[in-house]
Design a protein around this motif. Structure first.
Motif, PDB file in Angstrom:
ATOM      1  N   UNK A 246       0.823  -1.209   0.000  1.00 19.08           N
ATOM      2  CA  UNK A 246       0.000   0.000   0.000  1.00 19.08           C
ATOM      3  C   UNK A 246       0.854   1.255   0.000  1.00 19.08           C
ATOM      4  N   UNK A 247       1.906   1.204   0.787  1.00 15.83           N
ATOM      5  CA  UNK A 247       2.802   2.340   0.835  1.00 15.83           C
ATOM      6  C   UNK A 247       3.393   2.632  -0.548  1.00 15.83           C
ATOM      7  N   UNK A 248       3.822   1.586  -1.215  1.00 13.49           N
ATOM      8  CA  UNK A 248       4.434   1.778  -2.531  1.00 13.49           C
ATOM      9  C   UNK A 248       3.430   2.338  -3.523  1.00 13.49           C
ATOM     10  N   UNK A 249       2.214   1.800  -3.453  1.00 12.94           N
ATOM     11  CA  UNK A 249       1.206   2.271  -4.403  1.00 12.94           C
ATOM     12  C   UNK A 249       0.881   3.741  -4.168  1.00 12.94           C
ATOM     13  N   UNK A 250       1.083   4.195  -2.939  1.00 13.56           N
ATOM     14  CA  UNK A 250       0.789   5.588  -2.654  1.00 13.56           C
ATOM     15  C   UNK A 250       2.027   6.465  -2.760  1.00 13.56           C
ATOM     16  N   UNK A 251       3.131   5.848  -3.122  1.00 14.62           N
ATOM     17  CA  UNK A 251       4.360   6.634  -3.270  1.00 14.62           C
ATOM     18  C   UNK A 251       4.606   6.885  -4.753  1.00 14.62           C
ATOM     19  N   UNK A 252       4.706   8.144  -5.107  1.00 13.86           N
ATOM     20  CA  UNK A 252       4.759   8.541  -6.518  1.00 13.86           C
ATOM     21  C   UNK A 252       5.859   7.811  -7.280  1.00 13.86           C
ATOM     22  N   UNK A 253       7.048   7.740  -6.682  1.00 11.67           N
ATOM     23  CA  UNK A 253       8.184   7.208  -7.433  1.00 11.67           C
ATOM     24  C   UNK A 253       8.130   5.687  -7.585  1.00 11.67           C
ATOM     25  N   UNK A 254       7.293   5.035  -6.807  1.00 14.92           N
ATOM     26  CA  UNK A 254       7.293   3.570  -6.844  1.00 14.92           C
ATOM     27  C   UNK A 254       6.030   2.984  -7.454  1.00 14.92           C
ATOM     28  N   UNK A 255       5.050   3.838  -7.632  1.00 17.45           N
ATOM     29  CA  UNK A 255       3.760   3.388  -8.133  1.00 17.45           C
ATOM     30  C   UNK A 255       3.895   2.545  -9.388  1.00 17.45           C
ATOM     31  N   UNK A 256       4.766   3.007 -10.271  1.00 11.82           N
ATOM     32  CA  UNK A 256       4.874   2.394 -11.590  1.00 11.82           C
ATOM     33  C   UNK A 256       5.362   0.948 -11.532  1.00 11.82           C
ATOM     34  N   UNK A 257       5.966   0.562 -10.436  1.00 14.45           N
ATOM     35  CA  UNK A 257       6.471  -0.804 -10.335  1.00 14.45           C
ATOM     36  C   UNK A 257       5.341  -1.804 -10.178  1.00 14.45           C
ATOM     37  N   UNK A 258       4.192  -1.275  -9.823  1.00 16.47           N
ATOM     38  CA  UNK A 258       3.019  -2.133  -9.643  1.00 16.47           C
ATOM     39  C   UNK A 258       3.304  -3.319  -8.737  1.00 16.47           C
ATOM     40  N   UNK A 259       3.697  -3.053  -7.517  1.00 17.38           N
ATOM     41  CA  UNK A 259       4.083  -4.141  -6.619  1.00 17.38           C
ATOM     42  C   UNK A 259       2.912  -5.049  -6.263  1.00 17.38           C
ATOM     43  N   UNK A 260       3.225  -6.310  -6.068  1.00 19.71           N
ATOM     44  CA  UNK A 260       2.215  -7.267  -5.622  1.00 19.71           C
ATOM     45  C   UNK A 260       2.780  -8.121  -4.497  1.00 19.71           C
ATOM     46  N   UNK A 261       1.878  -8.615  -3.661  1.00 24.29           N
ATOM     47  CA  UNK A 261       2.307  -9.455  -2.550  1.00 24.29           C
ATOM     48  C   UNK A 261       2.389 -10.914  -2.993  1.00 24.29           C
ATOM     49  N   UNK A 262       3.290 -11.635  -2.383  1.00 20.61           N
ATOM     50  CA  UNK A 262       3.352 -13.074  -2.603  1.00 20.61           C
ATOM     51  C   UNK A 262       3.511 -13.749  -1.246  1.00 20.61           C
ATOM     52  N   UNK A 263       2.449 -14.422  -0.809  1.00 17.03           N
ATOM     53  CA  UNK A 263       2.511 -15.091   0.491  1.00 17.03           C
ATOM     54  C   UNK A 263       2.032 -16.530   0.334  1.00 17.03           C
ATOM     55  N   UNK A 264       2.121 -17.277   1.391  1.00 17.17           N
ATOM     56  CA  UNK A 264       1.779 -18.683   1.346  1.00 17.17           C
ATOM     57  C   UNK A 264       0.286 -18.920   1.178  1.00 17.17           C
ATOM     58  N   UNK A 265      -0.089 -20.169   0.961  1.00 18.64           N
ATOM     59  CA  UNK A 265      -1.484 -20.479   0.678  1.00 18.64           C
ATOM     60  C   UNK A 265      -2.221 -20.971   1.907  1.00 18.64           C
ATOM     61  N   UNK A 266      -1.534 -21.019   3.021  1.00 15.47           N
ATOM     62  CA  UNK A 266      -2.188 -21.685   4.145  1.00 15.47           C
ATOM     63  C   UNK A 266      -3.284 -20.849   4.779  1.00 15.47           C
ATOM     64  N   UNK A 267      -3.052 -19.543   4.855  1.00 15.40           N
ATOM     65  CA  UNK A 267      -3.993 -18.713   5.586  1.00 15.40           C
ATOM     66  C   UNK A 267      -5.246 -18.450   4.768  1.00 15.40           C
ATOM     67  N   UNK A 268      -6.317 -18.299   5.459  1.00  9.20           N
ATOM     68  CA  UNK A 268      -7.554 -17.947   4.792  1.00  9.20           C
ATOM     69  C   UNK A 268      -7.390 -16.578   4.142  1.00  9.20           C
ATOM     70  N   UNK A 269      -8.175 -16.327   3.106  1.00  9.59           N
ATOM     71  CA  UNK A 269      -8.016 -15.098   2.344  1.00  9.59           C
ATOM     72  C   UNK A 269      -8.226 -13.871   3.229  1.00  9.59           C
ATOM     73  N   UNK A 270      -9.143 -13.973   4.156  1.00  8.86           N
ATOM     74  CA  UNK A 270      -9.395 -12.798   4.980  1.00  8.86           C
ATOM     75  C   UNK A 270      -8.288 -12.567   5.998  1.00  8.86           C
TER      76      UNK A 270
END
Length: 620
Positions: A512-536
């Motif tokens: 979220x921080x990156x998406x709200x930071x002008x210089x980093x927005x363009x990188x379009x960051x995404x999270x990658x975490x494990x599958x064990x936890x429920x989506x919520x």
DNA sequence: ATCAAACGGTGAGTGCTCCT
DNA sequence: AGGAGCACTCACCGTTTGAT
């Protein structure tokens, strides 16, 4: 089998190994390691490197067992088509390039690695990620199968993750023409049991748990296989499925009289065992003896005759293997942190309230010291304390007081978590967290205390909000991170990076921080975490994972923010920047993560080690 | 497809004992 | 008294399996 049996078994085998009853594992070459290890211990990270690569290469003339230093002895000259081990990509051109490599000869150092295995010995192949260990395993498999009549020999390739199974299966299918290969994991929906698939195939790629279940149910026996290959074999310890499988092997081995422990006789009944790893690790060891012991234990667990490492052709290997530049970037804490001060104030008030309430209720002899919190809020000891406090509250008999205490407690926990968030992320994220937790809180009991707690926060909220928006109190870690990322992508706009951090929640706030930071927005960051936890709970489904990874490969996403899930096995070729955001784990993960980057460009590891942060603070 | 449960590894912290 | 070493607990992460 009872687990205590397993342990005993292990111990006895180990003794046997050490006493030279079965395979004399020479210890002497380890002496050459001493200096390196003690040096590491002094290294601040001390995880910087732990090359088991420096382990003895038994029976190989080893007057010069050298380690691969992390420090770039040689800058990788960046070969164009890199290694054949990384076949995770399944895009058209990737597959093309991998099929090209399938016909290639083994490189000299790979031949060196494979040699003892080709002779039928039990070995551990120990070489850095990206050096093509899978290729070595393939060669051994091929040779093994070629030597006997079709159908007489069975090879099982064990992996510890579902995705690795798919990866390795693809490699084997492509490169092992003429033999029948199949893969199986908990995710594959098949009704056909393994024991029936076995006769129809020559090579089976499995997640370890599957085989273990079959062995436990007596549906399969160890001697059904003639060659077992363990990928990431450093897991073969304690109660890991790998080790449990090896317990069956050792069971069988010990069943036979010692007189029969002749290499050829053993080979008749037991499969050859080949382990693959980038680093055996040293466990919790912080000195030579325990480090050596740990390694010997692993060798005993895998019934290893020989550790195969590159000695003769080391220079050749260094041309292919990625030796990233690694930096440690010390970062201080915020010089001024009004958020922390305010929240700490609120927490103290709540703590006192709990004491009051508790005092009203509890008998005198209950020591009040239990209720005294550690001074430093937002740190580890406080986490412990908060959680133990919950138990104390739970045993209060009087309902109303219990409810009140509990209400205070949940608030306390929220604030504590918020401080943790504030530490690694933006103040606004911490504030948002408090707000969302507050809105979730039920007030249906209509306790006075709820109003009191709410008021406590609402009084301060405007001030906090103001501070959160004030750039003066930015988190220096984020400032540094932004700086590094911006520079890296300016230098090479087509870079791909991964930021490792500890918790799932942190991946989210960083994104979220990156998406709200002008210089980093363009990188379009995404999270990658494990599958064990429920989506919520900020978990992911495996299809989401696949999506994210394909975006990353395609370049739509240039930056991944990941938990430890990306550390092992996921070979992400394009990645040339790895940042460990205040996240130090162990030496194995270190070596693994090093391998995640490809040799193209200038791969780098950047750390934000907590230790450094503290040191720095003290010196200032 | 999704979720929870069971299980295992890891790091961090605590409390105990033993030794100096 | 103070430090080292050990076992223990906890939280977190991961995996697989099985139920819905």
């Amino acid at each position: 089998m009872d687990s205590s049996n397993v342990v005993d078994m292990r111990a006895s085998v180990r003794e046997a190994v050490e006493e030279g009853l079965s395979y004399p594992v020479q210890e002497s070459p380890l002496d050459t390691v001493d200096e390196d290890i003690s040096q590491e211990a002094q290294n601040l990270g001390s995880l910087e490197e732990s090359e088991p690569a420096e382990e003895p290469v038994i029976e190989v003339p080893s007057n010069d067992t050298r380690s691969f230093e992390v420090e770039p002895l040689i800058q990788a000259p960046a070969p164009t088509v890199s290694d054949d081990e990384t076949l995770y990509n399944r895009t058209a051109d990737e597959t093309l390039s991998s099929s090209e490599t399938s016909d290639l000869e083994l490189r000299n150092y790979q031949k060196e690695l494979a040699q003892p295995g080709l002779e039928g010995k039990n070995i551990i192949v120990c070489a850095p990620t990206g050096s093509g260990k899978t290729r070595v395993a393939l060669e051994i498999t091929k040779e093994h199968l070629d030597k006997a009549d079709r159908g007489r020999r069975k090879v099982v390739f064990l992996v510890n993750q579902v995705e690795l199974m798919e990866q390795q299966l693809a490699v084997f299918k492509k490169n092992l023409t003429g033999y029948r290969t199949i893969g199986l994991s908990g995710n594959v929906d098949t009704k056909v049991p393994l024991s029936e698939l076995l006769p129809k195939n020559d090579v089976i790629v499995l997640t370890a748990q599957i085989l273990l279940d079959q062995l436990r149910d007596n549906l399969l026996k160890i001697h059904d296989f003639s060659l077992m290959i363990y990928d990431e074999c450093h897991h073969t310890k304690k109660g890991h499925p790998y080790n449990n499988i090896m317990a069956f092997y050792i069971d069988q081995k010990l069943d036979s009289p010692v007189a029969d422990w002749h290499p050829s006789a053993i080979q008749e009944r037991l499969p050859q065992v080949v382990g693959l790893t980038a680093s055996l690790g040293v466990g919790k060891a912080n000195n030579n003896e325990t480090a050596i012991e740990h390694i010997l234990k692993l060798c005993a667990n895998l019934d290893t005759e020989e550790l195969s490492t590159v000695v003769q052709h080391e220079n050749e290997m260094l041309q292919y293997v990625n030796v990233p530049k690694s930096d440690i970037v010390p970062v201080g804490e915020r010089a001024m942190d009004p958020f922390k001060d305010i929240i700490t104030g609120i927490m103290e008030e709540i703590e006192n309230k709990i004491k009051d309430l508790h005092g009203q209720h509890q008998l005198k002899e209950r020591s009040a010291t239990d209720l005294d919190p550690p001074a430093d809020k937002g740190k580890g000891p406080y986490t412990q304390w908060v959680h133990s406090l919950k138990k104390k509250i739970a045993v209060i008999d009087e309902q109303k007081i219990r409810w009140s205490c509990f209400a205070c407690w949940t608030n306390l926990l929220t604030y504590h978590e918020a401080l943790l968030i504030n530490e690694d992320s933006r103040t606004i994220d911490a504030l948002d967290y408090i707000r969302s937790e507050n809105s979730k809180r039920s007030t249906h009991r209509n306790l006075d205390i709820d109003n009191w707690l709410q008021q406590l926060f609402q009084e301060k909220e405007p001030t906090i909000s103001e501070f959160a928006a004030n750039d003066t109190f930015k988190n220096p870690k984020l400032v540094k991170l932004e700086d590094m990322l911006r520079k890296a992508y300016e230098e090479k706009p087509d870079s791909r990076g991964i930021v490792f951090c500890k918790t799932r929640a942190l991946t989210e706030t960083l994104k979220n921080w990156m998406l709200e930071t002008e210089s980093l927005k363009a990188l379009n960051p995404k999270c990658l975490v494990g599958t064990n936890a429920a989506v919520d709970k900020k978990g992911m489904t495996s299809s989401q994972q696949v999506d994210v990874l394909s975006y990353f490969k395609g370049g739509k996403v240039k930056l991944l923010i990941a938990t430890s899930v990306a550390e092992e096995g996921l070979d992400i070729k394009q990645c040339n920047l790895v940042i460990r955001y205040d996240y130090v784990t162990n030496e194995i993960a270190m070596v693994q993560a090093r391998g995640v980057c490809c040799p193209r460009g200038r791969p780098r590891m950047l750390w934000f080690p907590r230790l450094h942060v503290h040191r720095f603070g003290q010196h200032l």
